[in-house]
Design an enzyme around this catalytic site. Structure first.
Site, PDB file in Angstrom:
ATOM      1  N   HIS A  24       7.996   3.629 -23.039  1.00 45.88           N
ATOM      2  CA  HIS A  24       9.214   2.207 -23.480  1.00 45.88           C
ATOM      3  C   HIS A  24       9.571   1.780 -24.378  1.00 45.88           C
ATOM      4  O   HIS A  24       8.846   1.408 -25.528  1.00 45.88           O
ATOM      5  CB  HIS A  24       8.899   1.568 -22.765  1.00 45.88           C
ATOM      6  CG  HIS A  24       9.058   1.453 -20.861  1.00 45.88           C
ATOM      7  ND1 HIS A  24       7.816   0.919 -20.048  1.00 45.88           N
ATOM      8  CD2 HIS A  24       9.463   1.850 -20.298  1.00 45.88           C
ATOM      9  CE1 HIS A  24       7.805   1.332 -19.160  1.00 45.88           C
ATOM     10  NE2 HIS A  24       9.284   1.437 -19.157  1.00 45.88           N
ATOM     11  N   GLU A  27       7.525  -1.490 -26.583  1.00 47.14           N
ATOM     12  CA  GLU A  27       7.021  -1.523 -26.545  1.00 47.14           C
ATOM     13  C   GLU A  27       5.557  -0.938 -27.722  1.00 47.14           C
ATOM     14  O   GLU A  27       4.895   0.245 -27.913  1.00 47.14           O
ATOM     15  CB  GLU A  27       5.916  -1.169 -25.620  1.00 47.14           C
ATOM     16  CG  GLU A  27       6.028  -1.916 -24.162  1.00 47.14           C
ATOM     17  CD  GLU A  27       5.914  -0.882 -22.523  1.00 47.14           C
ATOM     18  OE1 GLU A  27       5.004  -0.110 -22.613  1.00 47.14           O
ATOM     19  OE2 GLU A  27       6.289  -1.518 -21.773  1.00 47.14           O
ATOM     20  N   ARG A 100      10.200   5.604 -14.922  1.00 47.82           N
ATOM     21  CA  ARG A 100      11.107   5.333 -13.448  1.00 47.82           C
ATOM     22  C   ARG A 100      11.906   6.569 -13.344  1.00 47.82           C
ATOM     23  O   ARG A 100      12.279   7.014 -11.416  1.00 47.82           O
ATOM     24  CB  ARG A 100      12.062   4.611 -12.952  1.00 47.82           C
ATOM     25  CG  ARG A 100      11.353   3.024 -13.278  1.00 47.82           C
ATOM     26  CD  ARG A 100      10.195   2.559 -12.331  1.00 47.82           C
ATOM     27  NE  ARG A 100      10.333   1.039 -12.836  1.00 47.82           N
ATOM     28  CZ  ARG A 100       9.446   0.521 -13.510  1.00 47.82           C
ATOM     29  NH1 ARG A 100       8.816   1.788 -13.821  1.00 47.82           N
ATOM     30  NH2 ARG A 100       9.254   0.065 -13.544  1.00 47.82           N
ATOM     31  N   HIS A 152       0.965   1.543 -22.384  1.00 49.53           N
ATOM     32  CA  HIS A 152       2.013   0.719 -22.675  1.00 49.53           C
ATOM     33  C   HIS A 152       1.408  -0.469 -22.895  1.00 49.53           C
ATOM     34  O   HIS A 152       0.817  -0.865 -23.321  1.00 49.53           O
ATOM     35  CB  HIS A 152       2.723   0.792 -20.874  1.00 49.53           C
ATOM     36  CG  HIS A 152       3.186   2.213 -20.619  1.00 49.53           C
ATOM     37  ND1 HIS A 152       4.547   2.248 -19.815  1.00 49.53           N
ATOM     38  CD2 HIS A 152       2.548   2.834 -20.377  1.00 49.53           C
ATOM     39  CE1 HIS A 152       5.075   3.200 -20.036  1.00 49.53           C
ATOM     40  NE2 HIS A 152       4.305   3.602 -19.175  1.00 49.53           N
ATOM     41  N   TYR A 204       2.709  -4.365  -9.937  1.00 44.95           N
ATOM     42  CA  TYR A 204       3.833  -4.705  -9.477  1.00 44.95           C
ATOM     43  C   TYR A 204       3.933  -3.286  -8.844  1.00 44.95           C
ATOM     44  O   TYR A 204       4.096  -1.948  -8.884  1.00 44.95           O
ATOM     45  CB  TYR A 204       5.353  -4.749  -9.811  1.00 44.95           C
ATOM     46  CG  TYR A 204       5.328  -4.627 -11.206  1.00 44.95           C
ATOM     47  CD1 TYR A 204       5.908  -3.218 -11.204  1.00 44.95           C
ATOM     48  CD2 TYR A 204       5.314  -5.530 -12.108  1.00 44.95           C
ATOM     49  CE1 TYR A 204       5.725  -2.976 -13.119  1.00 44.95           C
ATOM     50  CE2 TYR A 204       5.234  -5.188 -13.707  1.00 44.95           C
ATOM     51  CZ  TYR A 204       6.043  -3.695 -13.684  1.00 44.95           C
ATOM     52  OH  TYR A 204       6.263  -3.167 -14.471  1.00 44.95           O
ATOM     53  N   GLU A 226      -2.003  -1.046 -19.943  1.00 46.21           N
ATOM     54  CA  GLU A 226      -0.818  -1.517 -20.039  1.00 46.21           C
ATOM     55  C   GLU A 226      -2.151  -2.788 -21.600  1.00 46.21           C
ATOM     56  O   GLU A 226      -3.436  -3.580 -20.597  1.00 46.21           O
ATOM     57  CB  GLU A 226      -0.853  -2.463 -19.052  1.00 46.21           C
ATOM     58  CG  GLU A 226       0.465  -1.777 -18.115  1.00 46.21           C
ATOM     59  CD  GLU A 226       1.366  -1.679 -18.490  1.00 46.21           C
ATOM     60  OE1 GLU A 226       2.636  -2.280 -19.816  1.00 46.21           O
ATOM     61  OE2 GLU A 226       2.323  -1.313 -17.885  1.00 46.21           O
TER      62      GLU A 226
END
Length: 265
Positions: A24, A27, A100, A152, A204, A226
């Protein structure tokens, strides 16, 4: 896309760990960590017994920046950009979410089919060239790749499969045990607290993620970090936190690597 292979030269194929950073674009602490890892691996080889043993016995593939075009765009145009920068004729929306876009429960839970969404799953699995390249590389080296680590930010979590389903992975208890040990190791330096668990329930549900895809391919030790923080600065982590974040994360990555080294399957 440049992949670095770190390890002592060997005449026969060695088992390996694959690590990527910067899926991403926004990040920024993530590519910083991959660079830190490479620097530490090369500068402590020979003096740090754990790193020396790791690089003697295994190779570590490091992809320092996965989403190159997106990362470049965050430096030049939009600091908060997340996706790739792919274009499709007939659509004014740019890019897809590379995390994704893997073929793992693709475009079901927690992914969007709207090309303008930040979590757009892409037009098909591996539609993004970056994802296709990484998937091809891992498939090609599948017999030797024993762990997949993706970095991430942010939230201070150490996640493992699954994110595309609430079902527990077959290796759930072992993956959790290793994650908790790695989190403890990380906390020992600056007291930073990480939560460990499967992606779907810990953060999530999100389909099409690289860690789920690697795990389903047969890479048992598949983890998503993360990094700092938990929201105060979010993606805009101050410069003063770059080095401490890298130092503590290094302890967790080395913990996982040492475990994998002793538990080759």
């Amino acid at each position: 896309m440049t992949v670095l292979k770190l390890g002592r030269k060997s005449s026969s194929a060695k088992n390996a760990i694959f690590m990527d950073c910067g899926i991403h674009a926004r990040e920024w602490i993530s590519p910083a960590f991959c660079q830190w890892f490479v620097k530490e691996a090369l500068s402590t080889y020979g003096s740090d017994s754990q790193m020396t043993s790791l690089l003697d016995q295994m190779d570590v593939y490091v992809l320092p920046v996965f989403n190159i075009d997106g990362y470049d765009f965050t430096h030049k145009s939009n600091r908060m950009w997340r996706k790739t920068r792919s274009m499709r004729s007939g659509s004014s929306c740019v890019g897809a979410d590379p995390n994704r876009n893997f073929n793992a429960g693709w475009c079901t839970l927690g992914a969007s089919s709207n090309p303008c969404s930040d979590t757009f799953c892409g037009y098909s699995p591996e539609s993004e060239i970056e994802v296709k390249n990484v998937a091809n590389f891992i498939r090609k080296h599948k017999p030797t790749i024993k762990a997949y680590i993706t970095i991430h930010s942010y939230s201070q979590l150490l996640l493992f499969p699954y994110s595309y389903t609430y079902e527990l992975a077959a290796d759930h208890s072992e993956l959790l045990k290793v994650a908790e040990g790695a989190s403890e190791s990380l906390r020992s330096l600056y007291g930073t607290r990480y939560t460990s668990g499967p992606g779907a329930t810990t953060i999530y549900p999100a389909a099409g993620g690289s860690d789920d895809w690697a795990y389903d391919l047969g890479v048992k030790y598949s983890y998503t970090f993360e990094l700092r923080d938990t929201g105060r600065y979010g993606f805009l982590l101050p410069e003063s936190q770059i080095q401490p974040t890298c130092e503590e994360t290094m302890l967790a990555v080395k913990y996982i690597a040492a475990y994998v080294q002793k538990n080759i399957y």
